[in-house]
Write a protein that holds these residues in place. Structure first.
Motif, PDB file in Angstrom:
ATOM      1  N   ASP A   1      25.472 -22.075  49.311  1.00 61.40           N
ATOM      2  CA  ASP A   1      25.268 -22.378  47.895  1.00 61.40           C
ATOM      3  C   ASP A   1      24.386 -21.332  47.230  1.00 61.40           C
ATOM      4  N   TRP A   2      23.521 -20.723  48.032  1.00 57.98           N
ATOM      5  CA  TRP A   2      22.622 -19.712  47.494  1.00 57.98           C
ATOM      6  C   TRP A   2      22.073 -18.855  48.627  1.00 57.98           C
ATOM      7  N   PHE A   3      21.507 -17.739  48.247  1.00 62.66           N
ATOM      8  CA  PHE A   3      20.837 -16.881  49.226  1.00 62.66           C
ATOM      9  C   PHE A   3      19.612 -16.256  48.586  1.00 62.66           C
ATOM     10  N   ILE A   4      18.736 -15.766  49.433  1.00 64.17           N
ATOM     11  CA  ILE A   4      17.550 -15.042  48.970  1.00 64.17           C
ATOM     12  C   ILE A   4      17.509 -13.685  49.649  1.00 64.17           C
ATOM     13  N   THR A   5      17.282 -12.659  48.872  1.00 62.81           N
ATOM     14  CA  THR A   5      17.075 -11.316  49.408  1.00 62.81           C
ATOM     15  C   THR A   5      16.411 -10.480  48.328  1.00 62.81           C
ATOM     16  N   SER A   6      16.063  -9.264  48.646  1.00 60.14           N
ATOM     17  CA  SER A   6      15.389  -8.394  47.682  1.00 60.14           C
ATOM     18  C   SER A   6      16.384  -7.800  46.698  1.00 60.14           C
ATOM     19  N   GLU A   7      15.885  -7.471  45.538  1.00 61.27           N
ATOM     20  CA  GLU A   7      16.722  -6.822  44.542  1.00 61.27           C
ATOM     21  C   GLU A   7      17.086  -5.407  45.000  1.00 61.27           C
ATOM     22  N   PRO A   8      18.265  -4.914  44.606  1.00 62.40           N
ATOM     23  CA  PRO A   8      19.050  -5.354  43.452  1.00 62.40           C
ATOM     24  C   PRO A   8      20.236  -6.272  43.768  1.00 62.40           C
ATOM     25  N   ILE A   9      20.427  -6.687  45.012  1.00 61.64           N
ATOM     26  CA  ILE A   9      21.632  -7.443  45.350  1.00 61.64           C
ATOM     27  C   ILE A   9      21.778  -8.731  44.533  1.00 61.64           C
TER      28      ILE A   9
END
Length: 345
Positions: free
Chosen positions: A200-208
């Motif tokens: 449903d969601w993910f977390i990672t560093s920008e810019p992705i």
């Protein structure tokens, strides 16, 4: 942060040998040398993430050239950066504090000579389907976002980013252990899993995350501006320029020149908006192929310091975040023997 992209996707392997994982760096012939123009070429380990901006800007604007330095870039990962520095494949390493502290904990003779970025430029991107079903937008308050995520399937490609998502959720009384977590191999896999409906969601560093939003596949519902726990004021986290101690002693003039150029660049980034023409030009070099709106938004997620200087209070805060906040490098410690402002102007 191809990520720090994952700057926060940090493997803690700090072998001093140049193994198979860093063959590219080791075979690049990247030893420091002086050319006929009198400029010294040094190799710099970068990660291809937004935290490389200060080095790219210093290069693009001629700050290194004024110090008689030429830059050769070597793209490394969290797993290979320390090895490349120890082997001499690179003279300078743009490093996360976690990787640096992991090296220090192993007794490696590393020295941080400047800080060149602050905070955790992370993003939580939810799928467009999840956003619609939970009435989430980019402007939804953080507390409401956290509550919506309480019963969901989440994706993370490192233990560190998963822990940082946990910090956000706990701040709003949501138990991260109640979620269904999917472990993914890379930030690119985060994006693919979201598009396929596997998470449903993910977390990672920008810019992705911002790139996913730009392409219409998701919505960034939490970032450093919404989550103060990820900012440098609370986390004390960011990026540092690291060298080997013996190199700092043997070529102090080059280290001073490098640190001086980087400080000028971070001061420029601190004083100018992310839409500034020079900033965007450097961003295009740092993160090629991305649209300008994604680039400027990503650059804006970093707390750029006005100076590269370090202090005990900052390192104490960073150490607490690494050990207690995200549970990394449990035996980490840092002292004034591990960092210095000597080479800054």
């Amino acid at each position: 942060m191809n990520h720090r992209m994952n700057r926060t996707h940090l493997a803690l392997t700090v072998s001093v040998l140049c193994g198979a994982a860093c063959l590219t760096a080791c075979s690049s012939g990247s030893s420091s040398s002086v050319g006929s123009d009198g400029k010294r070429t040094v190799s710099v380990g970068v990660s291809g993430n937004v935290f490389d901006m200060s080095i790219r800007l210093a290069d693009e604007q001629g700050y290194f050239a004024k110090q008689n330095i030429k830059i050769k870039y070597v793209t490394l990962t969290a797993a290979t950066g320390t090895s490349a520095l120890q082997s001499g494949s690179v003279q300078f390493l743009n490093s996360s504090p976690t990787s640096f502290l992991a090296g220090i904990s192993k007794g490696l003779p590393e020295l941080s000579v400047a800080t060149n970025g602050g905070g955790n430029p992370l993003g939580i991107a939810v799928s467009t389907k999840f956003a619609k079903s939970h009435n989430l937008t980019a402007d939804t308050p953080a507390a409401d976002v956290a509550k919506a995520l309480a019963d969901s399937t989440a994706g993370a490609s490192s233990a560190n980013t998963k822990a940082e998502a946990g910090i956000f959720l706990k701040a709003h009384d949501v138990d991260p252990t109640k979620l269904k977590w999917v472990s993914l191999p890379s930030p690119a896999a985060d994006k693919a899993a979201l598009v396929k409906g596997e998470v449903d969601w993910f977390i990672t560093s920008e810019p992705i995350p911002l790139q996913v939003q730009h392409e219409g596949d998701g919505v960034v519902v939490a970032d450093r501006s919404k989550v103060p726990e990820w900012g440098s004021a609370q986390a004390g986290y960011g990026q540092v320029v690291v060298v080997k101690k013996d190199y700092a002693k043997s070529d102090s003039a080059t280290v001073k020149g490098f640190a001086t150029a980087v400080q000028k660049a971070v001061a420029y980034l601190s004083a100018h908006p992310s839409t500034d023409a020079k900033v965007l030009a450097a961003a295009r070099k740092t993160l090629p192929g991305l649209p300008d709106d994604v680039l400027s938004a990503s650059v804006g997620q970093v707390d750029w310091p006005s100076s590269g200087k370090q202090d005990d209070a900052g390192w104490k805060k960073t150490l607490g975040f690494v050990k207690d906040g995200i549970g990394a490098v449990p035996d980490a410690s840092v002292s004034s023997d591990n960092w210095t402002n000597t080479y800054l102007p």
